[in-house]
Design a protein around this motif. Sequence first.
Motif, mmCIF file in Angstrom:
data_model
loop_
_atom_site.group_PDB
_atom_site.id
_atom_site.type_symbol
_atom_site.label_atom_id
_atom_site.label_comp_id
_atom_site.label_asym_id
_atom_site.label_seq_id
_atom_site.Cartn_x
_atom_site.Cartn_y
_atom_site.Cartn_z
ATOM 1 N N SER A 45 -24.508 67.162 -25.328
ATOM 2 C CA SER A 45 -25.404 68.309 -25.259
ATOM 3 C C SER A 45 -25.688 68.633 -23.800
ATOM 4 O O SER A 45 -25.530 67.794 -22.906
ATOM 5 C CB SER A 45 -26.701 68.004 -25.989
ATOM 6 O OG SER A 45 -27.401 66.984 -25.322
ATOM 7 N N LEU A 46 -26.120 69.856 -23.574
ATOM 8 C CA LEU A 46 -26.464 70.252 -22.215
ATOM 9 C C LEU A 46 -27.641 69.436 -21.707
ATOM 10 O O LEU A 46 -27.765 69.196 -20.503
ATOM 11 C CB LEU A 46 -26.791 71.744 -22.192
ATOM 12 C CG LEU A 46 -25.609 72.624 -22.604
ATOM 13 C CD1 LEU A 46 -25.988 74.093 -22.507
ATOM 14 C CD2 LEU A 46 -24.410 72.342 -21.743
ATOM 15 N N GLU A 47 -28.500 69.026 -22.605
ATOM 16 C CA GLU A 47 -29.610 68.154 -22.231
ATOM 17 C C GLU A 47 -29.101 66.861 -21.584
ATOM 18 O O GLU A 47 -29.578 66.439 -20.539
ATOM 19 C CB GLU A 47 -30.442 67.829 -23.477
ATOM 20 C CG GLU A 47 -31.466 66.727 -23.283
ATOM 21 C CD GLU A 47 -32.786 67.257 -22.771
ATOM 22 O OE1 GLU A 47 -33.045 68.461 -22.940
ATOM 23 O OE2 GLU A 47 -33.546 66.463 -22.193
ATOM 24 N N ALA A 59 -31.858 74.094 -15.250
ATOM 25 C CA ALA A 59 -30.902 74.140 -14.135
ATOM 26 C C ALA A 59 -29.525 74.517 -14.642
ATOM 27 O O ALA A 59 -28.816 75.331 -14.030
ATOM 28 C CB ALA A 59 -30.870 72.785 -13.434
ATOM 29 N N VAL A 60 -29.140 73.944 -15.774
ATOM 30 C CA VAL A 60 -27.828 74.259 -16.326
ATOM 31 C C VAL A 60 -27.737 75.745 -16.637
ATOM 32 O O VAL A 60 -26.780 76.421 -16.243
ATOM 33 C CB VAL A 60 -27.577 73.431 -17.601
ATOM 34 C CG1 VAL A 60 -26.251 73.822 -18.225
ATOM 35 C CG2 VAL A 60 -27.596 71.944 -17.282
ATOM 36 N N HIS A 63 -27.318 77.936 -13.475
ATOM 37 C CA HIS A 63 -26.026 77.954 -12.785
ATOM 38 C C HIS A 63 -24.895 78.432 -13.688
ATOM 39 O O HIS A 63 -23.894 78.958 -13.198
ATOM 40 C CB HIS A 63 -25.705 76.562 -12.251
ATOM 41 C CG HIS A 63 -26.484 76.185 -11.039
ATOM 42 N ND1 HIS A 63 -26.219 76.687 -9.782
ATOM 43 C CD2 HIS A 63 -27.555 75.378 -10.887
ATOM 44 C CE1 HIS A 63 -27.074 76.192 -8.917
ATOM 45 N NE2 HIS A 63 -27.903 75.392 -9.558
ATOM 46 N N PHE A 64 -25.041 78.225 -15.001
ATOM 47 C CA PHE A 64 -23.962 78.601 -15.916
ATOM 48 C C PHE A 64 -24.545 79.333 -17.114
ATOM 49 O O PHE A 64 -25.686 79.097 -17.507
ATOM 50 C CB PHE A 64 -23.196 77.353 -16.371
ATOM 51 C CG PHE A 64 -22.833 76.431 -15.245
ATOM 52 C CD1 PHE A 64 -21.744 76.689 -14.437
ATOM 53 C CD2 PHE A 64 -23.611 75.319 -14.968
ATOM 54 C CE1 PHE A 64 -21.429 75.857 -13.386
ATOM 55 C CE2 PHE A 64 -23.294 74.473 -13.926
ATOM 56 C CZ PHE A 64 -22.205 74.729 -13.137
ATOM 57 N N ARG A 65 -23.737 80.221 -17.681
ATOM 58 C CA ARG A 65 -24.227 80.982 -18.824
ATOM 59 C C ARG A 65 -24.383 80.108 -20.053
ATOM 60 O O ARG A 65 -25.348 80.224 -20.805
ATOM 61 C CB ARG A 65 -23.275 82.140 -19.118
ATOM 62 C CG ARG A 65 -23.449 83.316 -18.183
ATOM 63 C CD ARG A 65 -22.422 84.363 -18.514
ATOM 64 N NE ARG A 65 -21.066 83.821 -18.435
ATOM 65 C CZ ARG A 65 -20.047 84.228 -19.174
ATOM 66 N NH1 ARG A 65 -20.239 85.173 -20.078
ATOM 67 N NH2 ARG A 65 -18.850 83.690 -19.030
ATOM 68 N N ASN A 66 -23.439 79.222 -20.261
ATOM 69 C CA ASN A 66 -23.488 78.342 -21.427
ATOM 70 C C ASN A 66 -22.504 77.194 -21.223
ATOM 71 O O ASN A 66 -21.967 77.018 -20.124
ATOM 72 C CB ASN A 66 -23.178 79.120 -22.700
ATOM 73 C CG ASN A 66 -21.923 79.953 -22.547
ATOM 74 O OD1 ASN A 66 -21.048 79.610 -21.759
ATOM 75 N ND2 ASN A 66 -21.838 81.040 -23.272
#
Lengths: 221, 221
Positions: A45-47, A59-60, A63-66
């Motif tokens: 996960s992005l977490e 932060a993710v 910097h990034f859409r997904n």
Amino acid sequence: MRGPDPEEALISMARRTKTEAAATREALLDAAEAIFLERGVARTSLEQIARQAGMTRGAVYWHFRNKADLFQAMLQRVRMPFQELVEEIGDPSLAERPLEAIRQACQRGFERLELPRYRRVHAILLHHCETFAEIDPLAMQNEMADDALGALRDYFLCAAHLGQLREDTSPEIAARLMQAMLSGLFHDWLRNHERYALREHGMSLVEAQLRLLMRSSPPFR
Amino acid sequence: MRGPDPEEALISMARRTKTEAAATREALLDAAEAIFLERGVARTSLEQIARQAGMTRGAVYWHFRNKADLFQAMLQRVRMPFQELVEEIGDPSLAERPLEAIRQACQRGFERLELPRYRRVHAILLHHCETFAEIDPLAMQNEMADDALGALRDYFLCAAHLGQLREDTSPEIAARLMQAMLSGLFHDWLRNHERYALREHGMSLVEAQLRLLMRSSPPFR
DNA sequence: CAATTTACCTTCGTGGTTGTATGGAAACGC
DNA sequence: GCGTTTCCATACAACCACGAAGGTAAATTG
């Protein structure tokens, strides 16, 4: 239950300097590399990525859409290994020794793949990610394979014209044999790189195969 | 909001006969194969599999403990392609023609891989699933590769002793070349099988490689 | 053949992940 | 030094998948 401490000033993270921001971006990509390799792309996960980098999901998403965008950014930090092999073809000093050109290109490719970042990213691309969102790793692998096959075909065609190739093997077959062998070698090595060093092992295979494909009494070298 | 209609008899699905249950089990596995191949293992939910089979998720959880269990059941409907190659080694009629034995084993392997179910499952295993739960596809691939390499090594050792192998190539190297070539071929073909027929294409490669590895003037065949 | 078990399936509750909206503080341009 | 922009943390709403509880009819046993 909730002890809403009024003094608990929410420490909203401050703005970083430009270099710091770039550093966190790199840290996020490093974290993604590590966890993608360890747990696979789908199951991370992005977490988890954010925590590994010492950040939060905010932060993710800044910097990034997904996830797919982050993944592509991770890929763009490396270049495809055979892109080099294709570009190498222009070297004029090897124009009349195509088999030696192949040997050197393979060596360059092996060295590049042994760089940790390259190794990790390609391992992720080959073995730790499925087609997801707008990311299609199989299409990328097809491109890589086609590029390599095209380059090898050119080399072996050249070798055939120069009389350096065995007559009982067509340049097309030679190229396909070489490409399949290299592809299999990459897949096998990237599955567990601790087993052997790619450079030595790979070069022994490449040289053996080129020796097999060479005319028995080559004009030179 | 809740209109609890007492007359609304919950039509809980009745018990099926034994053969019907077995049929639904197969239908679930078929559905899993199809959707795993199309969308990847991670991105397919058990709901999608159940719906594709005309069932609901309950049926899945009856027949299988979870997704990993279903995945393993799907794998067990096929056998590994090189398992055959390893078992084939016992054929006594080919004991003194190891290279021909390799050729036939490859042909058998190709034919088997071209069966739709085998092709689909192996494509899923190689290209459409990440390591997940207690499933580790990379370990399975390692086993397959090791099995194939071991069998090929035995064949080529035999060939060397019979003087059927080129002297400038050790049996070990010959086996590794062959294994890498086959591995690359499998990966490439399973990425998009529409491009070419595995049997013809693969056999031309195998025969070319075996010709390269043969002594220039073989005692027989 | 009736009682009971067992097989088979539907439906509901829960946790985790995503995406977005909001806020806030330092850095940057002037 | 002041407003603006950048960069990141937090909060919130929606979804999705998982697992278990629940219910019915076939199978089994006597």
